[in-house]
Write a protein that holds these residues in place. Structure first.
Motif, PDB file in Angstrom:
ATOM      1  N   ASP A  67     -38.318 -19.591   3.009  1.00  0.00           N
ATOM      2  CA  ASP A  67     -37.842 -18.517   1.977  1.00  0.00           C
ATOM      3  C   ASP A  67     -36.440 -18.682   1.564  1.00  0.00           C
ATOM      4  O   ASP A  67     -36.084 -18.242   0.554  1.00  0.00           O
ATOM      5  CB  ASP A  67     -37.969 -17.079   2.788  1.00  0.00           C
ATOM      6  CG  ASP A  67     -39.517 -17.069   3.271  1.00  0.00           C
ATOM      7  OD1 ASP A  67     -39.939 -17.549   4.231  1.00  0.00           O
ATOM      8  OD2 ASP A  67     -40.057 -15.712   2.633  1.00  0.00           O
TER       9      ASP A  67
ATOM     10  N   LEU B  91     -34.914 -21.299   0.810  1.00  0.00           N
ATOM     11  CA  LEU B  91     -35.068 -22.154  -0.332  1.00  0.00           C
ATOM     12  C   LEU B  91     -35.008 -21.423  -1.585  1.00  0.00           C
ATOM     13  O   LEU B  91     -34.341 -21.519  -2.615  1.00  0.00           O
ATOM     14  CB  LEU B  91     -36.017 -23.190  -0.314  1.00  0.00           C
ATOM     15  CG  LEU B  91     -36.241 -24.162   0.974  1.00  0.00           C
ATOM     16  CD1 LEU B  91     -37.458 -25.266   0.503  1.00  0.00           C
ATOM     17  CD2 LEU B  91     -35.136 -24.977   1.081  1.00  0.00           C
ATOM     18  N   ALA B  92     -35.842 -20.353  -1.539  1.00  0.00           N
ATOM     19  CA  ALA B  92     -36.211 -19.323  -2.925  1.00  0.00           C
ATOM     20  C   ALA B  92     -34.883 -18.407  -2.769  1.00  0.00           C
ATOM     21  O   ALA B  92     -34.254 -18.313  -4.011  1.00  0.00           O
ATOM     22  CB  ALA B  92     -37.184 -18.529  -2.480  1.00  0.00           C
TER      23      ALA B  92
ATOM     24  N   LEU C 113     -31.886 -19.425  -1.988  1.00  0.00           N
ATOM     25  CA  LEU C 113     -30.874 -20.548  -2.544  1.00  0.00           C
ATOM     26  C   LEU C 113     -30.910 -20.654  -4.061  1.00  0.00           C
ATOM     27  O   LEU C 113     -30.007 -20.745  -4.715  1.00  0.00           O
ATOM     28  CB  LEU C 113     -30.753 -21.654  -1.712  1.00  0.00           C
ATOM     29  CG  LEU C 113     -29.959 -22.859  -2.537  1.00  0.00           C
ATOM     30  CD1 LEU C 113     -28.499 -22.366  -2.506  1.00  0.00           C
ATOM     31  CD2 LEU C 113     -29.970 -24.152  -1.518  1.00  0.00           C
ATOM     32  N   ALA C 114     -32.209 -20.717  -4.671  1.00  0.00           N
ATOM     33  CA  ALA C 114     -32.584 -20.954  -5.719  1.00  0.00           C
ATOM     34  C   ALA C 114     -32.193 -19.696  -6.568  1.00  0.00           C
ATOM     35  O   ALA C 114     -31.295 -19.539  -7.744  1.00  0.00           O
ATOM     36  CB  ALA C 114     -33.861 -21.305  -6.204  1.00  0.00           C
TER      37      ALA C 114
ATOM     38  N   LEU D  96     -28.180 -19.522  -6.975  1.00  0.00           N
ATOM     39  CA  LEU D  96     -28.054 -20.410  -7.972  1.00  0.00           C
ATOM     40  C   LEU D  96     -28.130 -19.780  -9.355  1.00  0.00           C
ATOM     41  O   LEU D  96     -27.067 -19.747 -10.277  1.00  0.00           O
ATOM     42  CB  LEU D  96     -28.574 -21.788  -7.920  1.00  0.00           C
ATOM     43  CG  LEU D  96     -28.009 -22.548  -6.589  1.00  0.00           C
ATOM     44  CD1 LEU D  96     -28.945 -23.565  -6.318  1.00  0.00           C
ATOM     45  CD2 LEU D  96     -26.714 -23.167  -6.869  1.00  0.00           C
ATOM     46  N   ASP D  97     -29.232 -19.218  -9.452  1.00  0.00           N
ATOM     47  CA  ASP D  97     -29.448 -18.502 -10.955  1.00  0.00           C
ATOM     48  C   ASP D  97     -28.545 -17.388 -11.200  1.00  0.00           C
ATOM     49  O   ASP D  97     -28.056 -17.126 -12.294  1.00  0.00           O
ATOM     50  CB  ASP D  97     -30.890 -17.813 -10.688  1.00  0.00           C
ATOM     51  CG  ASP D  97     -31.960 -19.041 -10.877  1.00  0.00           C
ATOM     52  OD1 ASP D  97     -31.632 -20.021 -11.428  1.00  0.00           O
ATOM     53  OD2 ASP D  97     -33.153 -18.624 -10.613  1.00  0.00           O
TER      54      ASP D  97
ATOM     55  N   ALA E  16     -28.125 -24.795   6.253  1.00  0.00           N
ATOM     56  CA  ALA E  16     -28.039 -25.855   5.154  1.00  0.00           C
ATOM     57  C   ALA E  16     -28.096 -25.267   3.769  1.00  0.00           C
ATOM     58  O   ALA E  16     -27.280 -25.537   2.732  1.00  0.00           O
ATOM     59  CB  ALA E  16     -29.092 -26.804   5.239  1.00  0.00           C
ATOM     60  N   ALA E  17     -28.901 -24.232   3.689  1.00  0.00           N
ATOM     61  CA  ALA E  17     -29.132 -23.445   2.364  1.00  0.00           C
ATOM     62  C   ALA E  17     -27.715 -22.738   1.883  1.00  0.00           C
ATOM     63  O   ALA E  17     -27.056 -22.984   0.901  1.00  0.00           O
ATOM     64  CB  ALA E  17     -29.921 -22.359   2.376  1.00  0.00           C
TER      65      ALA E  17
ATOM     66  N   ALA F 256     -25.192 -25.586   1.253  1.00  0.00           N
ATOM     67  CA  ALA F 256     -25.277 -26.136   0.221  1.00  0.00           C
ATOM     68  C   ALA F 256     -24.742 -25.248  -1.245  1.00  0.00           C
ATOM     69  O   ALA F 256     -24.027 -25.865  -1.928  1.00  0.00           O
ATOM     70  CB  ALA F 256     -26.914 -26.144  -0.102  1.00  0.00           C
TER      71      ALA F 256
END
Lengths: 267, 267
Positions: B43, B45-46, B48-49, B52-53, B97-98, B101
């Motif tokens: 989750d 990863l989502a 982090l995305a 970024l958005d 890591a997220a 990053a």
């Protein structure tokens, strides 16, 4: 081969794509690499987000093998020979940081998710179809049209791989079970001068190259090369073309393209 | 204060939100931190995305100051005193890591975009409202209900900050011009045993704590502390509560909550 086109930047598109295709293997190459702007443009924040959405959807829908594509610009360029396991990452750009970020996050996905992940780090490439504003295309276009080519002193040491060899390596990596970061490079460092002089020899215009007439880029590191031990031994892969073969293909492609452009102009 | 709720994971929502609000300042705290799963769940990863958005939309619509919120789990835990400038990052989880990053990518955004960016790294926190399954809540609930509390040997050295102090530091950081990573922590390391014994003393049930009765987590590092020089000198901030004050607030909050739950059950 079945082609499906999809705008990964469109919200929700990655999930819809993966849900409809249900791929077992994913080789992900989509980023912003527009020459002159991609190092710093915030567009790669959006591409990193899109890459994460894609990876998450791939995991959620049972994907087995994913290969992401990174860059030698992830490494700390105060080093000269980049080794996947020993050289620290220290990207100096939004582009490099976005690639490095995706690599880091993907590498922390727990093994129990059942997906195998590798991360290809590309170095420099040349070959047919390269953007006309870049080094080799601009030299070839000048020389084939009988103009001088003003280049830097050409003493920078780099690793250049023919783009078709790079594509072949990526395909092999995708169907292998090698995991983690893998440098994709020729393993044969050369001075840019050697690259350019080979290009000029193939064009038959060595006398038109003017070394040192262009200042070169500020802050450019003198030596960036790749350790290719993982590529050569774990993936058991090496390039198929010599520099002379690869450059001959490249110059011939440009001859065809320039002839086509002239024919279009004449028509 | 105007509250606007928005599901940042919904495709396109971040851009619509930022376009409608046009904020000058952004403090971004939304991630998956569900106890027991957030370290490894994809989750993040989502998230982090989505982060970024959000960052991209904030930049695109002229935002001036952004603070992202990271974690001490970004650091290499083979070190013991985490310094923003000296300690390498080496996250050992998808979550760490997220966060790392996002920090890396945001720190590479070129200065000419006109946005000032800081990255808060939170360490451990305690206080009212914490998830009931976590250390202090589970100890407090046992003790206030007259049960034994089985804990580890409590020799781990950590940095604990009251959650309201952490919130205050984040608010101060948001309106400051301090850039880059900043540890948000008390700067006063303690053994978990001291945290637990203070908690037990406030509960009036020191005799119910059983040190060493719980094995502790596998692979847990003995010492993780924060260098708070940037927080103390550049932001000129220090916590407002002592551990005793903060723990008294916390235990009182749990007394109220338990009384409420009993009243609900009785009704």
């Amino acid at each position: 081969v079945r082609w499906i086109s999809c705008d990964l930047l469109a919200p929700g598109s990655a999930e819809r794509l993966i849900d409809s295709v249900r791929p077992t293997h994913l080789l992900h190459l989509a980023w912003d690499v527009t020459p002159g702007r991609y190092w710093t443009a915030p567009d790669n924040l959006a591409w990193l987000a899109a890459s994460l959405d894609l990876a998450k959807a791939f995991l959620d829908f049972g994907g087995q093998r994913m290969v992401g594509v990174g860059t030698c610009a992830e490494y700390d360029w105060s080093h000269t020979r980049m080794d996947e396991r020993l050289t620290p990452t220290a990207p100096d750009s939004v582009y490099g940081a976005a690639k490095s970020a995706l690599c880091e996050v993907l590498s922390r996905i727990p093994p129990d998710t059942g997906v195998s992940i590798a991360w290809a780090r590309l170095f420099w490439m040349y070959g047919p179809g390269e953007h006309p504003s870049r080094l080799i295309p601009s030299v070839v276009q000048s020389l084939l049209q009988g103009r001088h080519a003003a280049v830097s002193d050409g003493l920078q040491i780099r690793d250049y791989l023919h783009v078709a060899d790079a594509a072949h390596a990526l395909a092999e990596l995708t169907v292998s079970n090698v995991e983690g970061p893998v440098n994709i490079a020729s393993g044969r460092p050369l001075a840019l001068r050697e690259l350019i002089s080979t290009c000029a020899a193939v064009c038959g215009s060595s006398h038109l190259v003017q070394y040192g007439a262009h200042p070169g880029r500020e802050g450019e590191p003198p030596v960036v090369t790749a350790d290719t031990t993982r590529l050569n031994t774990e993936l058991n892969w090496a390039p198929q073309r010599t520099l002379l073969q690869g450059m001959t293909e490249t110059v011939n492609w440009w001859r065809g393209r320039i002839a086509l452009e002239e024919a279009v102009r004449a028509a």
